[in-house]
Design an enzyme around this catalytic site. Sequence first.
Site, PDB file in Angstrom:
ATOM      1  N   SER A 185       4.922 -11.853  -0.921  1.00 58.64           N
ATOM      2  CA  SER A 185       3.678 -11.928  -0.146  1.00 58.64           C
ATOM      3  C   SER A 185       3.854 -12.711   1.151  1.00 58.64           C
ATOM      4  CB  SER A 185       2.577 -12.591  -0.984  1.00 58.64           C
ATOM      5  OG  SER A 185       1.443 -12.793  -0.165  1.00 58.64           O
ATOM      6  N   THR A 237      -4.235 -10.192  -5.672  1.00 56.70           N
ATOM      7  CA  THR A 237      -3.605  -8.928  -5.312  1.00 56.70           C
ATOM      8  C   THR A 237      -3.172  -8.179  -6.565  1.00 56.70           C
ATOM      9  OG1 THR A 237      -1.977  -7.915  -3.839  1.00 56.70           O
ATOM     10  CG2 THR A 237      -1.336 -10.004  -4.834  1.00 56.70           C
ATOM     11  N   LYS A 249      -6.990  -7.030  -9.293  1.00 59.80           N
ATOM     12  CA  LYS A 249      -8.239  -6.923  -8.534  1.00 59.80           C
ATOM     13  C   LYS A 249      -9.453  -6.530  -9.373  1.00 59.80           C
ATOM     14  CE  LYS A 249      -6.016  -6.138  -4.113  1.00 59.80           C
ATOM     15  NZ  LYS A 249      -5.939  -5.335  -2.884  1.00 59.80           N
ATOM     16  N   ASN A 251     -10.671  -8.842  -3.965  1.00 58.64           N
ATOM     17  CA  ASN A 251      -9.393  -9.408  -3.513  1.00 58.64           C
ATOM     18  C   ASN A 251      -9.545 -10.855  -3.070  1.00 58.64           C
ATOM     19  OD1 ASN A 251     -10.709  -9.083  -1.017  1.00 58.64           O
ATOM     20  ND2 ASN A 251      -8.745  -8.922   0.034  1.00 58.64           N
ATOM     21  N   ASP A 260     -10.753  -6.236   1.681  1.00 60.18           N
ATOM     22  CA  ASP A 260      -9.808  -5.143   1.944  1.00 60.18           C
ATOM     23  C   ASP A 260     -10.440  -4.061   2.822  1.00 60.18           C
ATOM     24  OD1 ASP A 260      -7.559  -6.065   0.580  1.00 60.18           O
ATOM     25  OD2 ASP A 260      -8.230  -5.234  -1.330  1.00 60.18           O
ATOM     26  N   ALA A 308      -4.559   7.814  -4.433  1.00 57.71           N
ATOM     27  CA  ALA A 308      -5.780   7.639  -5.217  1.00 57.71           C
ATOM     28  C   ALA A 308      -5.664   6.453  -6.169  1.00 57.71           C
ATOM     29  CB  ALA A 308      -6.093   8.920  -5.978  1.00 57.71           C
ATOM     30  N   GLY A 309      -4.896   5.439  -5.779  1.00 54.57           N
ATOM     31  CA  GLY A 309      -4.849   4.192  -6.550  1.00 54.57           C
ATOM     32  C   GLY A 309      -5.957   3.264  -6.071  1.00 54.57           C
ATOM     33  N   ARG A 315      -0.730  12.998  -5.028  1.00 56.71           N
ATOM     34  CA  ARG A 315       0.337  13.756  -5.701  1.00 56.71           C
ATOM     35  C   ARG A 315      -0.175  14.320  -7.015  1.00 56.71           C
ATOM     36  NH1 ARG A 315       5.455  10.274  -7.449  1.00 56.71           N
ATOM     37  NH2 ARG A 315       3.750   9.155  -8.471  1.00 56.71           N
ATOM     38  N   ALA A 340      -5.467  15.303 -10.193  1.00 56.02           N
ATOM     39  CA  ALA A 340      -6.546  14.874 -11.086  1.00 56.02           C
ATOM     40  C   ALA A 340      -7.042  13.465 -10.735  1.00 56.02           C
ATOM     41  CB  ALA A 340      -6.064  14.914 -12.538  1.00 56.02           C
ATOM     42  N   TYR A 398       3.654  -1.771   3.943  1.00 58.43           N
ATOM     43  CA  TYR A 398       4.570  -2.388   4.895  1.00 58.43           C
ATOM     44  C   TYR A 398       5.768  -2.952   4.156  1.00 58.43           C
ATOM     45  CZ  TYR A 398       2.653  -6.911   3.494  1.00 58.43           C
ATOM     46  OH  TYR A 398       2.263  -7.995   2.769  1.00 58.43           O
TER      47      TYR A 398
END
Length: 283
Positions: free
Chosen positions: A14, A63, A67, A88, A103, A125-126, A148, A151, A231
Amino acid sequence: MPRLAVIGFPVGHSRSPAMHNAALAALGMDAEWRYEAIEVAPEEFEARVRAMPAEGFAGANVTVPHKLLALGLADSVSQRAQEIGAANTLVFGPAGIHADNTDAGGLIASLPESPQGRDALVLGAGGAGMAAVWALGALGARVGIWNRTAARAETVRIEVTERAEQFEVEIEVGVVETPPEQEAPVDLDLSGFELIVNTTAVGLGGEDPFSHLPLRRDGFGPGQVVVDMVYSDVPSTLLDAAAAAGARTVDGIEILVQQGALSFELWTGRNPPLDVMRAAARG
Ligand code: ATR
């Protein structure tokens, strides 16, 4: 001495401690305040957080992967954290543990212009994808989600739609699908999107985004804003290609800085020096 921390698992990579300690020093607060990194496994998270106020902590960043847990243990939760469904930032005060989310605000603050009325594509989609869809959609962008695993994109769409109804926020969101392929996903036509946000982990391990995401290296153009929330120590291949095509780019460090600045303000009530935080985060 008020203490601050980022809590994660793992958390060694971090950049938040360097960034926040630089801001504290620039404001002359470093004799009193200190920001550290704390690694805690999910099963120990709640007990660790509950012990923090007595140890002199004024607040913390939370993090991956904590969360949702952070939201669940709080005594009070800000409207925006409730809407996004994740926290967060924790603030420890006389009334207990308060959970907030910076965030979404950090993403919006890092954009060169408002997403209102724009066509946006969110890849992933996380948790990060979910926050980006909400942040952009709530400000009036029309959002398409690609993932990816299609669903999961559908799950985010349903969840955002349900939450939008619950909080009476108008959000336009749909799933963008590509037919399943053996090797690489079929490329999307990006010309209809004014804003493209990568929230997937692709690129973190040095993977080529153009073989994992439905994007073509030469698919970008001027007038677009391309954001890579991932990043690492090497420049983003995605952003390099976007910049070469004349698009404006926003990297994950800028978003880290903007969300960090919002959290800093919540804990200290002070307006942090963005340039100092940026320089420290970039290392
Ligand atoms: P976070 O909460 O940080 O968003 P996450 O929940 O682990 O993290 O989600 C990671 C995202 O990166 C997911 O959208 C994942 O896609 P899947 O849902 O299909 O797993 C995406 N991702 C990770 N590795 C990927 C890869 N090699 N190609 C495409 N997408 C990938």
